[in-house]
Design a protein around this motif. Structure first.
Motif: not given
Length: 204
Positions: A10-21
């Protein structure tokens, strides 16, 4: 109750996507540390007066020190990480820093510059240098530093200041951040961002 990863999404979709890896066992700590970074950035960017900036940063400092009784889910989780000593790593100078030490770094940066927002890329770089050590990748700290600076630029104002494509990364999270930092800014809000990032990860 939302998980740390959900809050980061919710706070930062781009950073959350990076974390998914990243591997599952590293995600909760990394998500909380990234949320903390975003809270420090928000403290610097949102208030219109420097005194309000200091007040917001001091609230977090006091909360981590346990000197006030205000509660917040992120603060509670960060205190648990502190108790488990899961956030200690060297900074650029080789000095070992704890999570609470970063508030002093940001507070000092606010005092030393008339436009604290201008200091954000360097602060992101310092923090990402430290994150590499916290997550067990100290050999990638210098690369993470440059990637963190570039991420700050691209996430805040869409500007690409440095070429990060040649930086060697083995950490899935740092590698994904490198791929994100090399993207055109207009792709960050695209619904196809997950596919774009995945594609870059495959060929990087």
């Amino acid at each position: 109750m939302k998980s740390a990863v959900d809050e980061l999404r919710l706070a930062s979709r781009p950073l959350a996507l990076c974390l998914a890896f990243e591997t599952n066992h590293k995600r909760p700590l990394l998500a909380d540390l990234l949320l903390f970074l975003l809270e420090m950035e928000r403290a610097v960017c949102l208030p219109s007066e420097s005194l309000l900036v200091q007040i917001r940063l001091q609230w977090w400092a006091d909360g981590l020190a346990g000197t006030h009784q205000d509660r917040a889910p992120l603060l509670d989780r960060l205190q648990l990480w502190q108790n488990e000593n899961r956030h200690s790593a060297p900074d650029r100078t080789g000095q070992t820093r704890q999570l609470a030490d970063w508030l002093a770094v940001w507070q000092q940066a606010v005092l030393e510059t008339d436009g604290p927002v201008d200091a954000l890329p360097d602060l992101w770089g310092q923090y990402f240098f430290w994150l590499a050590g916290v997550t067990g990748n100290p050999q990638e700290a210098a690369a993470a530093d440059v990637i963190g600076q570039q991420l700050a630029h691209i996430l805040q104002n869409g500007q690409r200041r440095q070429d990060v494509a040649g930086l060697a990364c083995s950490s899935p999270f740092i590698k994904a951040c490198r791929c994100l930092a090399g993207m055109p800014a207009d792709r960050l809000a695209s619904p196809l961002l997950p596919l774009s990032l995945f594609g870059r990860m495959l060929v990087s």
